[in-house]
Design an enzyme around this catalytic site. Structure first.
Site, PDB file in Angstrom:
ATOM      1  N   LYS A  43      -2.344  16.501  -8.147  1.00  0.00           N
ATOM      2  CA  LYS A  43      -1.418  16.381  -9.277  1.00  0.00           C
ATOM      3  C   LYS A  43      -0.522  17.616  -9.394  1.00  0.00           C
ATOM      4  O   LYS A  43       0.639  17.519  -9.786  1.00  0.00           O
ATOM      5  CB  LYS A  43      -2.195  16.116 -10.566  1.00  0.00           C
ATOM      6  CG  LYS A  43      -2.959  14.777 -10.542  1.00  0.00           C
ATOM      7  CD  LYS A  43      -2.045  13.600 -10.229  1.00  0.00           C
ATOM      8  CE  LYS A  43      -2.759  12.253 -10.385  1.00  0.00           C
ATOM      9  NZ  LYS A  43      -1.846  11.117 -10.131  1.00  0.00           N
ATOM     10  N   SER A  99      -0.720  14.629 -14.021  1.00  0.00           N
ATOM     11  CA  SER A  99      -1.898  14.653 -14.901  1.00  0.00           C
ATOM     12  C   SER A  99      -1.988  16.020 -15.566  1.00  0.00           C
ATOM     13  O   SER A  99      -1.512  17.024 -15.004  1.00  0.00           O
ATOM     14  CB  SER A  99      -3.177  14.421 -14.090  1.00  0.00           C
ATOM     15  OG  SER A  99      -4.333  14.642 -14.894  1.00  0.00           O
ATOM     16  N   TYR A 106      -8.474  16.347  -6.897  1.00  0.00           N
ATOM     17  CA  TYR A 106      -7.595  15.589  -7.799  1.00  0.00           C
ATOM     18  C   TYR A 106      -6.570  16.516  -8.451  1.00  0.00           C
ATOM     19  O   TYR A 106      -5.374  16.220  -8.484  1.00  0.00           O
ATOM     20  CB  TYR A 106      -8.436  14.883  -8.869  1.00  0.00           C
ATOM     21  CG  TYR A 106      -7.612  14.034  -9.821  1.00  0.00           C
ATOM     22  CD1 TYR A 106      -7.184  12.765  -9.446  1.00  0.00           C
ATOM     23  CD2 TYR A 106      -7.261  14.489 -11.092  1.00  0.00           C
ATOM     24  CE1 TYR A 106      -6.424  11.982 -10.310  1.00  0.00           C
ATOM     25  CE2 TYR A 106      -6.502  13.724 -11.958  1.00  0.00           C
ATOM     26  CZ  TYR A 106      -6.100  12.460 -11.560  1.00  0.00           C
ATOM     27  OH  TYR A 106      -5.340  11.691 -12.413  1.00  0.00           O
ATOM     28  N   ASP A 138       0.874  -1.170   0.000  1.00  0.00           N
ATOM     29  CA  ASP A 138       0.000   0.000   0.000  1.00  0.00           C
ATOM     30  C   ASP A 138       0.913   1.222   0.000  1.00  0.00           C
ATOM     31  O   ASP A 138       1.663   1.428   0.969  1.00  0.00           O
ATOM     32  CB  ASP A 138      -0.887  -0.029   1.254  1.00  0.00           C
ATOM     33  CG  ASP A 138      -1.834   1.157   1.330  1.00  0.00           C
ATOM     34  OD1 ASP A 138      -1.579   2.193   0.663  1.00  0.00           O
ATOM     35  OD2 ASP A 138      -2.837   1.059   2.058  1.00  0.00           O
TER      36      ASP A 138
HETATM   37  N1  LIG Z   1      -6.760   7.205 -16.610  1.00  0.00           N
HETATM   38  C1  LIG Z   1      -6.669   8.533 -16.768  1.00  0.00           C
HETATM   39  O1  LIG Z   1      -7.486   9.172 -17.430  1.00  0.00           O
HETATM   40  C2  LIG Z   1      -5.518   9.278 -16.127  1.00  0.00           C
HETATM   41  C3  LIG Z   1      -5.213  10.569 -16.606  1.00  0.00           C
HETATM   42  C4  LIG Z   1      -4.171  11.277 -16.019  1.00  0.00           C
HETATM   43  C5  LIG Z   1      -3.452  10.697 -14.973  1.00  0.00           C
HETATM   44  N2  LIG Z   1      -3.775   9.452 -14.527  1.00  0.00           N
HETATM   45  C6  LIG Z   1      -2.982   8.907 -13.428  1.00  0.00           C
HETATM   46  O2  LIG Z   1      -2.342   7.733 -13.876  1.00  0.00           O
HETATM   47  C7  LIG Z   1      -2.052   6.888 -12.760  1.00  0.00           C
HETATM   48  C8  LIG Z   1      -2.480   5.470 -13.102  1.00  0.00           C
HETATM   49  O3  LIG Z   1      -3.875   5.477 -13.333  1.00  0.00           O
HETATM   50  P1  LIG Z   1      -4.621   4.429 -14.291  1.00  0.00           P
HETATM   51  O4  LIG Z   1      -5.483   5.209 -15.194  1.00  0.00           O
HETATM   52  O5  LIG Z   1      -3.659   3.449 -14.831  1.00  0.00           O
HETATM   53  O6  LIG Z   1      -5.601   3.767 -13.186  1.00  0.00           O
HETATM   54  P2  LIG Z   1      -5.952   2.265 -12.797  1.00  0.00           P
HETATM   55  O7  LIG Z   1      -7.091   2.386 -11.841  1.00  0.00           O
HETATM   56  O8  LIG Z   1      -6.077   1.420 -13.999  1.00  0.00           O
HETATM   57  O9  LIG Z   1      -4.631   1.807 -11.986  1.00  0.00           O
HETATM   58  C9  LIG Z   1      -4.290   2.372 -10.759  1.00  0.00           C
HETATM   59  C10 LIG Z   1      -3.577   1.309  -9.931  1.00  0.00           C
HETATM   60  O10 LIG Z   1      -3.154   1.923  -8.701  1.00  0.00           O
HETATM   61  C11 LIG Z   1      -3.348   0.979  -7.675  1.00  0.00           C
HETATM   62  N3  LIG Z   1      -3.464   1.622  -6.376  1.00  0.00           N
HETATM   63  C12 LIG Z   1      -4.461   2.429  -5.936  1.00  0.00           C
HETATM   64  N4  LIG Z   1      -4.255   2.747  -4.650  1.00  0.00           N
HETATM   65  C13 LIG Z   1      -3.101   2.136  -4.277  1.00  0.00           C
HETATM   66  C14 LIG Z   1      -2.368   2.083  -3.066  1.00  0.00           C
HETATM   67  N5  LIG Z   1      -2.791   2.729  -1.972  1.00  0.00           N
HETATM   68  N6  LIG Z   1      -1.226   1.355  -3.031  1.00  0.00           N
HETATM   69  C15 LIG Z   1      -0.799   0.689  -4.142  1.00  0.00           C
HETATM   70  N7  LIG Z   1      -1.449   0.712  -5.319  1.00  0.00           N
HETATM   71  C16 LIG Z   1      -2.592   1.422  -5.372  1.00  0.00           C
HETATM   72  C17 LIG Z   1      -4.642   0.269  -8.046  1.00  0.00           C
HETATM   73  O11 LIG Z   1      -4.756  -0.985  -7.362  1.00  0.00           O
HETATM   74  C18 LIG Z   1      -4.486   0.126  -9.550  1.00  0.00           C
HETATM   75  O12 LIG Z   1      -3.877  -1.102  -9.901  1.00  0.00           O
HETATM   76  C19 LIG Z   1      -2.765   7.523 -11.570  1.00  0.00           C
HETATM   77  O13 LIG Z   1      -1.831   8.248 -10.793  1.00  0.00           O
HETATM   78  C20 LIG Z   1      -3.758   8.470 -12.215  1.00  0.00           C
HETATM   79  O14 LIG Z   1      -4.106   9.548 -11.363  1.00  0.00           O
HETATM   80  C21 LIG Z   1      -4.770   8.725 -15.089  1.00  0.00           C
END
Ligand SMILES: NC(=O)c1ccc[n+]([C@@H]2O[C@H](COP(=O)([O-])OP(=O)(O)OC[C@H]3O[C@@H](n4cnc5c(N)ncnc54)[C@H](O)[C@@H]3O)[C@@H](O)[C@H]2O)c1
Length: 252
Positions: A159, A142, A155, A62
């Site tokens: 970021k 982000s 959020y 975590d």
């Molecule tokens: N998807 C989008 O549109 C987007 C856009 C900009 C930025 N992001 C950022 O990209 C990153 C990845 O997001 P994603 O879209 O791949 O999401 P996702 O939900 O597919 O993956 C996120 C992963 O983080 C893990 N996670 C969450 N809390 C956790 C914790 N406390 N300890 C360990 N692992 C943890 C989850 O289990 C999951 O596997 C994030 O930081 C998100 O804010 C996403």
């Protein structure tokens, strides 16, 4: 191979952007630590990488728990003898929420995962990287951190904090040969995407995101993984302190 014999920890690597990056880093020769929550499919992701001929292990952790992060990082250093890259990518989304409806608990949870998680991962690797005299720290920030949307108040703040933290660390760690960069993905086609829309119409939400992207498509995990690969590789050896937009022109 652009990461041959490198050791890379990727948090949030059981899904989405982290998973895509773990797969790409392994294809490029890195030993990859798939760091994610114990209940996540991290073991399946690592096993699939191994089945494809790559090197990967699942590390249940975590990212908000300092002791767990420290133990995970020190364990990797002990097993592999070094840590070349940490990609602090784990994060949580925020559904569009008027500020007066955001609870204290929600604020604290988002800060804990999106900001404290990046801090803890970075702090834990630095002694190892200083000893080596090299290392790369990456974070997923982000476009919301530089071009916020209405309703993504907390959020966006998380970021923005990651971007400022990245720049501060880049300056602090440059004398030690450690580069620190962030990536700003635009809306990316991962399991997280519906989380930004909340209970609303997912397709309408997707179209709304699309309208703001000049190149006319959402990001795919591989788009972000390729940026991470570049920043992690020697090709980016003079690049530190940037927050690289992978956004189809959204932030222009
Ligand atoms: N998807 C989008 O549109 C987007 C856009 C900009 C930025 N992001 C950022 O990209 C990153 C990845 O997001 P994603 O879209 O791949 O999401 P996702 O939900 O597919 O993956 C996120 C992963 O983080 C893990 N996670 C969450 N809390 C956790 C914790 N406390 N300890 C360990 N692992 C943890 C989850 O289990 C999951 O596997 C994030 O930081 C998100 O804010 C996403």
């Amino acid at each position: 191979m652009r990461l041959k014999d490198k050791v890379a920890i990727i948090t949030g690597a059981a899904s989405g952007i982290g998973k895509g990056t773990a797969e790409l880093f392994a294809q490029e020769g890195a030993a990859v630590v798939v760091a994610d929550l114990p209940a996540s499919p991290g073991e399946e992701v690592a096993a699939a990488i191994r089945a494809a001929g790559g090197r990967a292990e699942f590390a249940p952790v975590d990212v908000t728990d300092a002791a767990q992060v420290q133990a995970m990082v020190d364990g990797v250093a002990a097993r592999y003898g070094r840590i070349d890259v940490i990609y602090n990518n784990a994060g949580l989304p925020q559904a569009f929420t008027p500020i007066e409806e955001v609870t204290d608990e929600y604020f604290e949870r988002l800060m804990a995962v999106n900001v404290k998680g990046v801090f803890l991962g970075s702090r834990a690797v630095v002694p190892h990287m200083k000893r080596q005299g090299s290392g790369v720290i990456l974070a997923t920030a982000s476009t919301a951190g530089v071009r916020p949307r209405p309703g993504l108040n907390v959020y966006s703040a998380t970021k923005g904090a990651v971007i400022a933290f990245t720049k501060a660390l880049a300056l602090e760690l440059a004398p030690f040969g450690i580069r620190v960069n962030a990536i700003n993905p635009v809306a990316t086609d991962t399991p997280m995407l519906p989380g930004f829309i909340g209970g609303g119409d997912a397709e309408a939400g997707r179209q709304n995101f699309l309208k703001t992207i000049p190149l006319g498509r959402l990001a795919q995990p591989l788009d972000i993984a390729r940026a991470a690969l570049f920043l992690a590789s020697e090709e980016a050896s003079l690049i530190t302190g940037v927050d690289l937009e992978v956004d189809g022109g959204r932030c222009v």
